[in-house]
Scaffold this motif. Structure first.
Motif: not given
Length: 108
Positions: A9-14
């Motif tokens: 989630y966060f590596r994909d820009g969340g």
């Protein structure tokens, strides 16, 4: 949600703010902590609590489920940011998840 899902989630820009809203977490909290269902296994479910609720306890019972604190969200977000630098960019989400999990159970 599993640790791998959180990493993705966060590596994909969340965004942290959006995540907190979805999880009904108070952005004004002093700290938000990431807990994992016991016994600790890399694929166990995570839970997220404001430090004001857990009072900083390493173990926390919620809805008759025992959780262990892995790390606070700011540490996690720093690790995600570090994973974007040139030296760590080649790490897969799975590799980063394993590194974070091993840190939490061995070094924290």
């Amino acid at each position: 949600m599993k640790l791998l899902d959180l990493v993705k989630y966060f590596r994909d820009g969340g965004s942290f703010e959006e995540f907190c809203q979805k999880q009904s977490l108070d952005l004004e909290s002093e700290a938000i902590e990431i807990y994992m269902e016991q016994p600790l296994k890399i694929d166990n479910d995570l839970a997220f609590f404001e430090i004001e609720k857990t009072e900083g306890y390493i173990e926390y019972d919620y809805n008759n489920i025992k959780y262990s604190n892995l790390f606070d969200f700011y540490y996690f977000l720093d690790a995600i940011e570090e994973s974007r630098n040139d030296q760590n960019q080649s790490l897969s989400n799975e590799e980063l998840t394993k590194l974070l999990f091993n840190y939490a159970i061995n070094d924290a």
